[in-house]
Design a protein around this motif. Structure first.
Motif, PDB file in Angstrom:
ATOM      1  N   MET A 144       0.627  -1.257  -0.119  1.00 48.22           N
ATOM      2  CA  MET A 144      -0.032  -0.011   0.131  1.00 48.22           C
ATOM      3  C   MET A 144       0.854   1.324  -0.015  1.00 48.22           C
ATOM      4  O   MET A 144       0.321   2.272  -0.664  1.00 48.22           O
ATOM      5  CB  MET A 144      -0.846  -0.049   1.212  1.00 48.22           C
ATOM      6  CG  MET A 144      -2.167  -1.096   1.343  1.00 48.22           C
ATOM      7  SD  MET A 144      -3.334  -0.725   2.467  1.00 48.22           S
ATOM      8  CE  MET A 144      -2.227  -1.380   3.769  1.00 48.22           C
ATOM      9  N   LEU A 145       1.660   1.197   0.709  1.00 50.57           N
ATOM     10  CA  LEU A 145       2.686   2.528   0.818  1.00 50.57           C
ATOM     11  C   LEU A 145       3.483   2.635  -0.662  1.00 50.57           C
ATOM     12  O   LEU A 145       3.748   3.866  -0.917  1.00 50.57           O
ATOM     13  CB  LEU A 145       3.741   2.469   1.789  1.00 50.57           C
ATOM     14  CG  LEU A 145       3.252   2.531   3.481  1.00 50.57           C
ATOM     15  CD1 LEU A 145       4.261   2.256   4.332  1.00 50.57           C
ATOM     16  CD2 LEU A 145       2.759   3.844   3.659  1.00 50.57           C
ATOM     17  N   ALA A 146       3.810   1.653  -1.186  1.00 47.73           N
ATOM     18  CA  ALA A 146       4.503   1.826  -2.551  1.00 47.73           C
ATOM     19  C   ALA A 146       3.538   2.308  -3.528  1.00 47.73           C
ATOM     20  O   ALA A 146       4.009   3.101  -4.632  1.00 47.73           O
ATOM     21  CB  ALA A 146       4.864   0.380  -3.017  1.00 47.73           C
ATOM     22  N   GLN A 147       2.186   2.152  -3.488  1.00 46.73           N
ATOM     23  CA  GLN A 147       1.076   2.713  -4.423  1.00 46.73           C
ATOM     24  C   GLN A 147       0.442   4.159  -3.765  1.00 46.73           C
ATOM     25  O   GLN A 147      -0.186   4.747  -4.525  1.00 46.73           O
ATOM     26  CB  GLN A 147       0.112   1.766  -4.521  1.00 46.73           C
ATOM     27  CG  GLN A 147       0.501   0.345  -5.052  1.00 46.73           C
ATOM     28  CD  GLN A 147       1.198   0.609  -6.347  1.00 46.73           C
ATOM     29  OE1 GLN A 147       0.935   0.994  -7.289  1.00 46.73           O
ATOM     30  NE2 GLN A 147       2.379  -0.333  -6.385  1.00 46.73           N
ATOM     31  N   PRO A 173       0.299   3.872  11.664  1.00 49.16           N
ATOM     32  CA  PRO A 173      -0.794   2.781  11.574  1.00 49.16           C
ATOM     33  C   PRO A 173      -1.577   2.751  10.172  1.00 49.16           C
ATOM     34  O   PRO A 173      -1.770   3.472   9.658  1.00 49.16           O
ATOM     35  CB  PRO A 173      -1.368   3.474  12.775  1.00 49.16           C
ATOM     36  CG  PRO A 173      -1.494   4.864  12.759  1.00 49.16           C
ATOM     37  CD  PRO A 173       0.043   5.324  12.073  1.00 49.16           C
ATOM     38  N   LEU A 174      -1.941   1.387  10.401  1.00 48.80           N
ATOM     39  CA  LEU A 174      -3.099   1.280   9.248  1.00 48.80           C
ATOM     40  C   LEU A 174      -4.071   1.989   9.193  1.00 48.80           C
ATOM     41  O   LEU A 174      -4.756   2.168   7.980  1.00 48.80           O
ATOM     42  CB  LEU A 174      -3.311  -0.184   9.302  1.00 48.80           C
ATOM     43  CG  LEU A 174      -2.164  -1.218   9.116  1.00 48.80           C
ATOM     44  CD1 LEU A 174      -2.740  -2.695   9.121  1.00 48.80           C
ATOM     45  CD2 LEU A 174      -1.818  -1.133   7.507  1.00 48.80           C
ATOM     46  N   THR A 175      -4.667   2.583  10.267  1.00 46.95           N
ATOM     47  CA  THR A 175      -5.764   3.442  10.234  1.00 46.95           C
ATOM     48  C   THR A 175      -5.519   4.687   9.172  1.00 46.95           C
ATOM     49  O   THR A 175      -6.465   5.392   8.977  1.00 46.95           O
ATOM     50  CB  THR A 175      -6.263   3.745  11.677  1.00 46.95           C
ATOM     51  OG1 THR A 175      -5.142   4.350  12.244  1.00 46.95           O
ATOM     52  CG2 THR A 175      -6.773   2.538  12.340  1.00 46.95           C
ATOM     53  N   ILE A 176      -4.154   5.155   8.916  1.00 43.36           N
ATOM     54  CA  ILE A 176      -3.843   6.050   8.302  1.00 43.36           C
ATOM     55  C   ILE A 176      -3.515   5.739   6.833  1.00 43.36           C
ATOM     56  O   ILE A 176      -3.920   6.319   5.901  1.00 43.36           O
ATOM     57  CB  ILE A 176      -2.731   7.233   8.927  1.00 43.36           C
ATOM     58  CG1 ILE A 176      -3.181   7.622  10.207  1.00 43.36           C
ATOM     59  CG2 ILE A 176      -2.201   8.124   8.061  1.00 43.36           C
ATOM     60  CD1 ILE A 176      -2.119   8.384  10.992  1.00 43.36           C
ATOM     61  N   VAL A 177      -2.603   4.573   6.764  1.00 49.12           N
ATOM     62  CA  VAL A 177      -2.227   4.108   5.430  1.00 49.12           C
ATOM     63  C   VAL A 177      -3.485   3.678   4.825  1.00 49.12           C
ATOM     64  O   VAL A 177      -3.436   4.228   3.561  1.00 49.12           O
ATOM     65  CB  VAL A 177      -1.476   2.976   5.723  1.00 49.12           C
ATOM     66  CG1 VAL A 177      -0.959   2.132   4.301  1.00 49.12           C
ATOM     67  CG2 VAL A 177       0.001   3.267   6.526  1.00 49.12           C
ATOM     68  N   ILE A 178      -4.251   2.983   5.272  1.00 40.96           N
ATOM     69  CA  ILE A 178      -5.614   2.437   4.187  1.00 40.96           C
ATOM     70  C   ILE A 178      -6.388   3.780   3.478  1.00 40.96           C
ATOM     71  O   ILE A 178      -6.278   3.447   2.316  1.00 40.96           O
ATOM     72  CB  ILE A 178      -6.290   1.446   5.009  1.00 40.96           C
ATOM     73  CG1 ILE A 178      -5.579   0.375   5.440  1.00 40.96           C
ATOM     74  CG2 ILE A 178      -7.495   1.199   4.185  1.00 40.96           C
ATOM     75  CD1 ILE A 178      -6.457  -0.558   6.347  1.00 40.96           C
ATOM     76  N   THR A 183      -7.504   6.778  -1.216  1.00 40.45           N
ATOM     77  CA  THR A 183      -7.312   7.865  -2.291  1.00 40.45           C
ATOM     78  C   THR A 183      -6.361   7.887  -3.373  1.00 40.45           C
ATOM     79  O   THR A 183      -6.761   8.418  -4.395  1.00 40.45           O
ATOM     80  CB  THR A 183      -6.895   9.191  -0.931  1.00 40.45           C
ATOM     81  OG1 THR A 183      -7.835   8.962  -0.040  1.00 40.45           O
ATOM     82  CG2 THR A 183      -7.210  10.562  -1.688  1.00 40.45           C
ATOM     83  N   SER A 184      -5.164   7.332  -3.097  1.00 42.00           N
ATOM     84  CA  SER A 184      -4.302   7.597  -4.317  1.00 42.00           C
ATOM     85  C   SER A 184      -4.655   6.401  -5.271  1.00 42.00           C
ATOM     86  O   SER A 184      -4.603   6.886  -6.320  1.00 42.00           O
ATOM     87  CB  SER A 184      -2.831   7.094  -3.878  1.00 42.00           C
ATOM     88  OG  SER A 184      -2.409   8.177  -2.880  1.00 42.00           O
ATOM     89  N   SER A 248       0.832  -3.344 -15.097  1.00 38.99           N
ATOM     90  CA  SER A 248       2.112  -2.652 -15.229  1.00 38.99           C
ATOM     91  C   SER A 248       1.957  -1.435 -14.466  1.00 38.99           C
ATOM     92  O   SER A 248       3.150  -0.955 -13.845  1.00 38.99           O
ATOM     93  CB  SER A 248       2.658  -2.339 -16.654  1.00 38.99           C
ATOM     94  OG  SER A 248       1.632  -1.349 -17.170  1.00 38.99           O
ATOM     95  N   SER A 249       0.987  -0.952 -14.053  1.00 38.32           N
ATOM     96  CA  SER A 249       0.699   0.432 -13.143  1.00 38.32           C
ATOM     97  C   SER A 249       1.026   0.153 -11.663  1.00 38.32           C
ATOM     98  O   SER A 249       1.597   0.886 -11.252  1.00 38.32           O
ATOM     99  CB  SER A 249      -0.449   1.020 -13.122  1.00 38.32           C
ATOM    100  OG  SER A 249      -1.584   0.156 -12.711  1.00 38.32           O
ATOM    101  N   PHE A 250       1.071  -1.199 -11.105  1.00 40.96           N
ATOM    102  CA  PHE A 250       1.578  -1.794  -9.888  1.00 40.96           C
ATOM    103  C   PHE A 250       2.717  -2.236  -9.860  1.00 40.96           C
ATOM    104  O   PHE A 250       3.518  -2.617  -8.815  1.00 40.96           O
ATOM    105  CB  PHE A 250       0.451  -2.833  -9.549  1.00 40.96           C
ATOM    106  CG  PHE A 250      -0.881  -2.494  -9.445  1.00 40.96           C
ATOM    107  CD1 PHE A 250      -1.183  -1.644  -8.064  1.00 40.96           C
ATOM    108  CD2 PHE A 250      -1.868  -2.687 -10.401  1.00 40.96           C
ATOM    109  CE1 PHE A 250      -2.687  -1.235  -8.025  1.00 40.96           C
ATOM    110  CE2 PHE A 250      -3.212  -2.258 -10.086  1.00 40.96           C
ATOM    111  CZ  PHE A 250      -3.429  -1.554  -8.878  1.00 40.96           C
ATOM    112  N   GLY A 251       3.656  -2.104 -11.112  1.00 43.74           N
ATOM    113  CA  GLY A 251       5.226  -2.463 -11.007  1.00 43.74           C
ATOM    114  C   GLY A 251       5.265  -3.944 -11.299  1.00 43.74           C
ATOM    115  O   GLY A 251       6.256  -4.681 -10.891  1.00 43.74           O
ATOM    116  N   ILE A 252       4.158  -4.578 -11.914  1.00 44.65           N
ATOM    117  CA  ILE A 252       4.245  -6.195 -12.305  1.00 44.65           C
ATOM    118  C   ILE A 252       5.088  -6.209 -13.450  1.00 44.65           C
ATOM    119  O   ILE A 252       4.979  -5.312 -14.478  1.00 44.65           O
ATOM    120  CB  ILE A 252       2.840  -6.524 -12.539  1.00 44.65           C
ATOM    121  CG1 ILE A 252       2.119  -6.413 -10.990  1.00 44.65           C
ATOM    122  CG2 ILE A 252       2.923  -7.614 -12.868  1.00 44.65           C
ATOM    123  CD1 ILE A 252       2.756  -6.992 -10.056  1.00 44.65           C
TER     124      ILE A 252
END
Length: 252
Positions: A144-147, A173-178, A183-184, A248-252
């Motif tokens: 999630m942080l990578a995206q 915390p995940l409550t902020i990361v999610i 949103t991103s 590919s947009s996820f870096g695959i």
């Protein structure tokens, strides 16, 4: 069938075995017990752990939508269908099914790490349920942080009033990361959707201009342009291009 799907199905069957045994003999249901450890922590009986895990299954749809690649994929598919001008084709079931399997494909490396680092040790009784949950959240957090855009992450950190607390991303915390991740993902999906809209919009404008020049103002341009948009999408192998671009947009 994809290996990650088989892996999680097998885990689900293992978790369901105690439930099936209780159904066969309801009077043999063991007592739900909580034992205290020497270090002050508490350990739950295997029966209670299964009950908790079965309860958590109700959160799987939210986890899939909010913590994986599903959000971006399904939004792009919806925008693509709208851009072509097709209201119900492909149907919602087909789009959701395609989005789910594409999500499994994109998330396969993450699921593999979760299985290796958390699920296998937990099934082998090498760690507790809470330890397995915390360990499983690490690969998901990294994905999630990578995206997630830095601006979106900073926004939710500021909204939470914790902008002075965190010195590294691992402390967020995940409550902020999610919510920052979601949103991103929506922003990225709309950007991809905008690019998909342009060629179909050009076709609509050309068809509308031609019909206007011919004086056929009573004929809807959408009816005439729809076959041309479908033909263009098929000729350029549109589905392969869209699916490949999303992966590919996820870096695959």
């Amino acid at each position: 069938m994809n290996k990650p799907i088989l892996r999680f199905i097998s885990i689900g069957l293992v978790l369901l075995l105690p439930q099936l045994s209780w159904a066969a003999d309801p009077f043999s249901l063991p007592a739900l017990s909580v034992s205290s450890n020497d270090d002050g922590t508490q350990s739950y009986s295997v029966t209670l752990q299964v009950v908790i895990l079965m309860t958590m299954l109700s959160f799987i749809p939210a986890i899939i939508m909010m913590m994986t690649a599903f959000t971006r994929i399904i939004v792009v598919f919806g925008i693509l269908r709208q851009a072509i001008g097709l209201q119900q084709t492909p149907s919602n079931q087909i789009l959701i099914g395609l989005a789910l399997f594409l999500t499994v494909f994109v998330m396969a490396p993450v699921f593999k790490e979760v299985h290796k680092q958390a699920i296998e040790p937990y099934m082998n009784e090498q760690m507790t349920a809470m330890q397995a949950l915390e360990t499983a959240s690490i690969p998901m957090r990294q994905f999630m942080l990578a995206q997630t855009r830095e601006t979106d992450l900073n926004l939710f950190v500021e909204l939470a009033g914790d902008d002075q607390k965190f010195t590294s991303l691992e402390e967020v915390p995940l409550t902020i990361v999610i919510p920052a991740f979601v949103t991103s993902e929506l922003k990225t999906a709309f950007q991809i959707g905008f690019l998909l809209f342009i060629p179909f919009l050009i076709i609509d404008l050309v068809i509308a201009s031609v019909l206007m020049a011919m004086g056929m103002m009573m004929l809807s341009p959408m009816i005439v342009s729809l076959p041309f948009k479908i033909m263009l999408f098929v000729f350029v192998d549109g589905w392969a291009m869209v699916v490949g671009t999303l992966a590919s947009s996820f870096g695959i």
